[in-house]
Design a protein around this motif. Structure first.
Motif, PDB file in Angstrom:
ATOM      1  N   ARG A 165     -27.145 -20.640 -15.381  1.00  0.00           N
ATOM      2  CA  ARG A 165     -26.194 -21.164 -16.220  1.00  0.00           C
ATOM      3  C   ARG A 165     -25.799 -22.554 -16.271  1.00  0.00           C
ATOM      4  O   ARG A 165     -25.459 -22.992 -15.189  1.00  0.00           O
ATOM      5  CB  ARG A 165     -24.594 -20.418 -16.059  1.00  0.00           C
ATOM      6  N   ASN A 178     -23.021 -25.102 -15.350  1.00  0.00           N
ATOM      7  CA  ASN A 178     -22.423 -24.793 -14.032  1.00  0.00           C
ATOM      8  C   ASN A 178     -22.525 -25.979 -13.157  1.00  0.00           C
ATOM      9  O   ASN A 178     -23.548 -26.538 -13.103  1.00  0.00           O
ATOM     10  CB  ASN A 178     -22.959 -23.457 -13.383  1.00  0.00           C
ATOM     11  N   ASP A 226     -13.672 -28.441 -12.169  1.00  0.00           N
ATOM     12  CA  ASP A 226     -14.532 -27.308 -11.911  1.00  0.00           C
ATOM     13  C   ASP A 226     -14.654 -26.719 -10.701  1.00  0.00           C
ATOM     14  O   ASP A 226     -14.837 -25.604 -10.145  1.00  0.00           O
ATOM     15  CB  ASP A 226     -15.561 -26.904 -12.842  1.00  0.00           C
ATOM     16  N   SER A 229     -18.733 -16.151  -3.640  1.00  0.00           N
ATOM     17  CA  SER A 229     -18.541 -15.983  -5.037  1.00  0.00           C
ATOM     18  C   SER A 229     -18.036 -14.466  -5.359  1.00  0.00           C
ATOM     19  O   SER A 229     -17.483 -14.375  -6.254  1.00  0.00           O
ATOM     20  CB  SER A 229     -19.798 -16.116  -5.719  1.00  0.00           C
ATOM     21  N   HIS A 270     -17.279 -19.068  -9.145  1.00  0.00           N
ATOM     22  CA  HIS A 270     -18.397 -19.818 -10.143  1.00  0.00           C
ATOM     23  C   HIS A 270     -19.456 -20.298  -9.106  1.00  0.00           C
ATOM     24  O   HIS A 270     -20.538 -20.586  -9.472  1.00  0.00           O
ATOM     25  CB  HIS A 270     -17.938 -20.800 -11.035  1.00  0.00           C
ATOM     26  N   GLU A 294     -23.702 -18.922  -9.090  1.00  0.00           N
ATOM     27  CA  GLU A 294     -25.101 -19.484  -9.607  1.00  0.00           C
ATOM     28  C   GLU A 294     -26.116 -20.179  -8.443  1.00  0.00           C
ATOM     29  O   GLU A 294     -27.195 -20.192  -8.781  1.00  0.00           O
ATOM     30  CB  GLU A 294     -24.596 -20.635 -10.642  1.00  0.00           C
TER      31      GLU A 294
END
Length: 423
Positions: free
Chosen positions: A94, A97, A155, A260, A275, A278
Motif C-alpha cells: 500500500r 502508507n 499517521d 501491527s 498500519h 506494511e
C-alpha cells in the motif's frame, strides 16, 4: 499498485481478489517475487558488468591464507538488492502508507549514497571512494528526515500496552483505546516497562516532551548511521553481510507483524502500532532479496554488493527498527554489526593512543573482527606488537568464518525474540 487494483476488483466480486487484503498473502508473494527477481536480474546484471569489464579495484589476494584470488569479480551488486526490494514492494504494498514510504525513501537515498562511493572507486580509480564526511552527512540526513517525518506525520501513532491486574493474581495486557503520538520505546528484558524519551528529559520540566522529540530524532540519526556503517564493515567476506541481514530482516518482519496485530501485541505485552503491517511486506521483500543475492554472492562470489548494497541494508534495518519502536533491541539483534564496528574503533583508537607514546601496538590481528580469523602470522605488520596475537590459534577458511557468523546471528535473533517473553 496491484493491491489497489485487486481491492477495486473486489467490489465486483472477482474471485480471489479478497486475498490481497491479507498481509500474510502479500508478504509471502513479495518474498517469492524478490527471490525470482534477484535470481533473474542478478544473472543479467553480472553478465552485463563482465562484458563491460566493470570490476572493483583488485583486492589483495594475500589476505586469504588459502590462496583464493578474487580478481575480475563485478561489484555494485547492491543494485540487484535494491531492484529486488522495490519492484515487489511497489507492486504489492500500500504505497500510500507512511511507513512504507519512509522505507522506500531510505532504500533509494542510501542506495544512491553507496552507488556514488562505488562509482568513484571503479570509474575514478580511487580506492578511497566517497570521502567519509560525505557518507556521514548522507546517513545523518536520512536519519534526520525519518525522525522528523515520524514526529510530524499525523499517521504515525501508537496505542500503549497497559497491564491490568486480576483478582487471581494474573495480569491481562490491554491497549489504550485511542491511538496517539508517543515517545515510548521497548526495553528488552524488562517487564511492563516502556522507556519514554520525554521521561529521560524530565529534568527540563514543562519542556520535557519537546526535548524528548529532540532526543528521539537524535536517536534515529544514531541508529541509522551506526547500523549502516556496521553492515558496511560486515561486508568483507562472500555471503557474510547478505546472510546475516536475511536473518535480521526476518526477525524485524516478525516484530513488525506482532506490533501491527493487537492480539499478538497484547500477548507479548508490547505497543500496538496501527498500519505498521506494511513493513511486513517490505521486510519480506528484503529477506527475499538477501537470500536471492546469496545465489551469486555465496563463496566463491560471482559479484560483490559493494557500498551500494551494504549501506542500504544497514539503513533499512535501522529505520525499520525505529518505526516499530524496537531500536533498543538492535544491539542484541545486530550484535555482529556492533562487534564489527567496536573492533575497528578499539583497534584505531588504541593504535593512535600508543603511537603518541612512541609505540606501535595493535589489539587485534586485523579488523573488522572477521579478518582476524583468516590472518596468518606472516601477514602481520612486523613493526607492530599485537596484544591478541595468539588469538585465534590458526586461520580459518572464509566460508567457515561466514557460516559461523551466520550461526551467531541466528542465536542473537532467537534471543531477541525471547526477550519478548522474558518481559
Amino acid at each position: 499498485m496491484l493491491y489497489y487494483l485487486f481491492r477495486f476488483l473486489e467490489q465486483y466480486n472477482i474471485p480471489g481478489s479478497h486475498l490481497w487484503s491479507y498481509i500474510s498473502f502479500r508478504a509471502l508473494l513479495a518474498l517469492i517475487f524478490s527471490l525470482v527477481i534477484s535470481a533473474w536480474f542478478g544473472e543479467f546484471f553480472i553478465k552485463w558488468m563482465k562484458r563491460r569489464k566493470i570490476f572493483e579495484t583488485e583486492r589483495d589476494p594475500s589476505i586469504d591464507p588459502f590462496g583464493v584470488e578474487k580478481k575480475g569479480v563485478p561489484t555494485m551488486g547492491g543494485l540487484i538488492i535494491i531492484v529486488s526490494i522495490l519492484v515487489p514492494v511497489l507492486l504489492l504494498g500500500r504505497i500510500r502508507n507512511i511507513y512504507l514510504i519512509l522505507m522506500v525513501v531510505t532504500t533509494i537515498w542510501l542506495g544512491f549514497l553507496g552507488f556514488m562511493d562505488d562509482y568513484i572507486k571503479i570509474f575514478r580509480r580511487n580506492k578511497e571512494g566517497l570521502k567519509g564526511k560525505y557518507k556521514i552527512v548522507g546517513q545523518v540526513s536520512i536519519g534526520f528526515i525519518v525522525g522528523i517525518v515520524l514526529y510530524l506525520s499525523p499517521d504515525v501513532v501508537m496505542r500503549e500496552n497497559v497491564s491490568v491486574p486480576q483478582q487471581n493474581r494474573t495480569e491481562v495486557v490491554k491497549h489504550e483505546s485511542v491511538a496517539h503520538k508517543s515517545l515510548k520505546t521497548t526495553i528488552p528484558f524488562i517487564k511492563h516497562h516502556n522507556l519514554s524519551y520525554s521521561d529521560v528529559m524530565s529534568f527540563v520540566g514543562k519542556h520535557k516532551v519537546a526535548a524528548g522529540w529532540i532526543v528521539f530524532v537524535l536517536m534515529t540519526i544514531l541508529v541509522v548511521t551506526a547500523v549502516s556503517n556496521g553492515a558496511n564493515l560486515n561486508d568483507g567476506m562472500d555471503g557474510m553481510c547478505a546472510g546475516n541481514s536475511a536473518v535480521i530482516g526476518a526477525v524485524l518482519g516478525i516484530l513488525a507483524y506482532i506490533s501491527s496485530h493487537i492480539g499478538f501485541a497484547s500477548y507479548f505485552d508490547i505497543m500496538y502500532i496501527p498500519h505498521s503491517e506494511e513493513l511486513v511486506v517490505f521486510l519480506s521483500a528484503f529477506v527475499g532479496a538477501m537470500v536471492g543475492f546469496l545465489w551469486y554472492n555465496a563463496f566463491p562470489a560471482q559479484i560483490f554488493m559493494g557500498d551500494t548494497g551494504s549501506l542500504t541494508i544497514g539503513g533499512v534495518i535501522g529505520v525499520g527498527a525505529v518505526i516499530i519502536h524496537k531500536e533498543l533491541m538492535l544491539p542484541i539483534l545486530c550484535g555482529i554489526f556492533f562487534v564489527e564496528s567496536l573492533s575497528v574503533i578499539i583497534q584505531t583508537q588504541w593504535f593512535k593512543f600508543m603511537k603518541k607514546k612512541g609505540q606501535r601496538v595493535r589489539v587485534f590481528r586485523a579488523t573488522p573482527i572477521h579478518d582476524t580469523f583468516r590472518k596468518l602470522d606472516s601477514q602481520l605488520d612486523s613493526t607492530s606488537r599485537y596484544i591478541l596475537k595468539g588469538w585465534p590459534h590458526r586461520p580459518f577458511h572464509e566460508s567457515k568464518i561466514t557460516i559461523r557468523f551466520w550461526i551467531t546471528t541466528i542465536i542473537l535473533a532467537a534471543l531477541t525474540i525471547i526477550t519478548l517473553k522474558i518481559r
